[in-house]
Design a protein around this motif. Sequence first.
Motif, mmCIF file in Angstrom:
data_model
loop_
_atom_site.group_PDB
_atom_site.id
_atom_site.type_symbol
_atom_site.label_atom_id
_atom_site.label_comp_id
_atom_site.label_asym_id
_atom_site.label_seq_id
_atom_site.Cartn_x
_atom_site.Cartn_y
_atom_site.Cartn_z
ATOM 1 N N SER A 136 0.716 -1.097 -0.072
ATOM 2 C CA SER A 136 -0.096 0.140 -0.080
ATOM 3 C C SER A 136 0.756 1.141 0.099
ATOM 4 O O SER A 136 2.111 1.232 0.583
ATOM 5 C CB SER A 136 -1.065 -0.055 1.383
ATOM 6 O OG SER A 136 -1.906 -0.883 1.238
ATOM 7 N N ALA A 137 0.310 2.353 -0.523
ATOM 8 C CA ALA A 137 0.977 3.552 -0.582
ATOM 9 C C ALA A 137 1.013 4.357 0.817
ATOM 10 O O ALA A 137 -0.268 4.444 1.204
ATOM 11 C CB ALA A 137 0.662 4.642 -1.676
ATOM 12 N N VAL A 138 1.883 4.837 1.330
ATOM 13 C CA VAL A 138 1.929 5.769 2.394
ATOM 14 C C VAL A 138 2.723 6.926 2.125
ATOM 15 O O VAL A 138 3.252 7.135 1.105
ATOM 16 C CB VAL A 138 2.521 5.008 3.692
ATOM 17 C CG1 VAL A 138 1.686 3.722 4.200
ATOM 18 C CG2 VAL A 138 4.091 4.734 3.387
ATOM 19 N N ASP A 139 2.679 7.841 3.092
ATOM 20 C CA ASP A 139 3.404 9.462 2.999
ATOM 21 C C ASP A 139 4.772 8.965 2.458
ATOM 22 O O ASP A 139 5.533 7.931 2.923
ATOM 23 C CB ASP A 139 3.261 10.141 3.900
ATOM 24 C CG ASP A 139 1.851 10.471 4.277
ATOM 25 O OD1 ASP A 139 1.050 10.605 3.525
ATOM 26 O OD2 ASP A 139 1.437 11.058 5.404
ATOM 27 N N ASP A 194 8.345 8.830 2.538
ATOM 28 C CA ASP A 194 9.493 8.735 3.588
ATOM 29 C C ASP A 194 10.922 9.453 3.377
ATOM 30 O O ASP A 194 11.738 9.450 4.306
ATOM 31 C CB ASP A 194 9.639 7.622 4.115
ATOM 32 C CG ASP A 194 10.320 6.404 3.285
ATOM 33 O OD1 ASP A 194 10.693 6.937 1.988
ATOM 34 O OD2 ASP A 194 10.363 5.353 3.537
ATOM 35 N N TYR A 248 7.506 5.107 -4.019
ATOM 36 C CA TYR A 248 6.643 3.896 -4.622
ATOM 37 C C TYR A 248 6.112 4.382 -6.055
ATOM 38 O O TYR A 248 5.229 5.391 -5.951
ATOM 39 C CB TYR A 248 5.450 3.561 -3.639
ATOM 40 C CG TYR A 248 5.028 2.525 -4.063
ATOM 41 C CD1 TYR A 248 5.638 1.185 -4.396
ATOM 42 C CD2 TYR A 248 3.603 2.363 -3.472
ATOM 43 C CE1 TYR A 248 4.578 -0.034 -4.660
ATOM 44 C CE2 TYR A 248 2.926 0.995 -3.576
ATOM 45 C CZ TYR A 248 3.634 -0.114 -4.024
ATOM 46 O OH TYR A 248 2.722 -1.448 -4.185
ATOM 47 N N ALA A 275 5.115 9.066 -3.134
ATOM 48 C CA ALA A 275 4.568 8.040 -2.086
ATOM 49 C C ALA A 275 5.417 7.191 -1.667
ATOM 50 O O ALA A 275 6.470 6.942 -2.650
ATOM 51 C CB ALA A 275 3.191 7.410 -2.276
ATOM 52 N N SER A 276 5.420 6.527 -0.664
ATOM 53 C CA SER A 276 6.297 5.247 -0.316
ATOM 54 C C SER A 276 5.618 4.269 0.007
ATOM 55 O O SER A 276 4.444 4.281 0.252
ATOM 56 C CB SER A 276 7.110 5.696 1.063
ATOM 57 O OG SER A 276 8.006 6.724 0.794
ATOM 58 N N PRO A 277 6.017 3.107 -0.248
ATOM 59 C CA PRO A 277 5.503 1.476 -0.003
ATOM 60 C C PRO A 277 5.374 1.247 1.629
ATOM 61 O O PRO A 277 6.223 1.795 2.467
ATOM 62 C CB PRO A 277 6.060 0.419 -0.645
ATOM 63 C CG PRO A 277 7.654 1.201 -0.609
ATOM 64 C CD PRO A 277 7.629 2.679 -0.805
ATOM 65 N N ASN A 278 4.212 0.728 2.021
ATOM 66 C CA ASN A 278 4.414 0.406 3.489
ATOM 67 C C ASN A 278 5.023 -0.925 3.972
ATOM 68 O O ASN A 278 5.567 -0.939 4.964
ATOM 69 C CB ASN A 278 2.803 0.451 4.069
ATOM 70 C CG ASN A 278 2.086 -0.995 3.324
ATOM 71 O OD1 ASN A 278 2.385 -1.424 2.367
ATOM 72 N ND2 ASN A 278 1.308 -1.558 4.027
#
Length: 227
Positions: A61-64, A66, A71, A88-91
């Motif tokens: 999933s995409a997250v803020d 980092d 991502y 975005a970054s990957p979780n």
Amino acid sequence: VAELDCLSGVIERKREQLRELDALAQSIFYQMFGDPNNSIYGTRNLSDLSEYKLSYGSGASAVDFDGKIRYVRITDIKDDGELQSDKASPNVFDDKYILNDGDILFARSGATVGKTYQYKQKDGKAIYAGYLIRFIPNRNIVLPSYIFGYTKTNYYKAFISVSAQAVAQPNINAQQYGALKVPIPPLTLQQEFADKIEAIEKQKELIKQSITQTEELFNARMDYYFS
């Protein structure tokens, strides 16, 4: 208003320059290699030109963002093959999805099906998402710039139109992409093309920097007049 209109005009003219450079790159491709529909070179399947099997990306999933790992998702790829500015970054991180310089991603589903993106180290460390397919060029046969340029031709666009399976939404899987016929010109000619594209990309970077600076000036003047 006159001042803001002037700055807006500058920005639009610079964006037009970017579009013209993209058109120039495509024109150079046709000039050097001809129309793929009537190529003088022998063809091979895309799958035969890859270092490894064409592969799907991560299901994370995409997250803020980092600040370390980007991502790359299907919606990040713009029409011109560049990436959106929002990151975005990957979780969850898995290094088997790390992109290497020259890797090419193909969008496989939805409204963006057929879009391509050539990863460059300047884009920062990144992994790619599941609705994208990675092609790793075998540089003994084809160069990344040549394959990416090939995906801008009318031949490729026609291939996408025919191959996309419009069920709930258009879709092209790895096996279908692997069947794409690609003319194979001499590597020396491909390298000459790559050098020309690199020169164009350098010009585009300068224009993009200028656009960013002009947009910052525009925003500063907006604040000055209306804050």
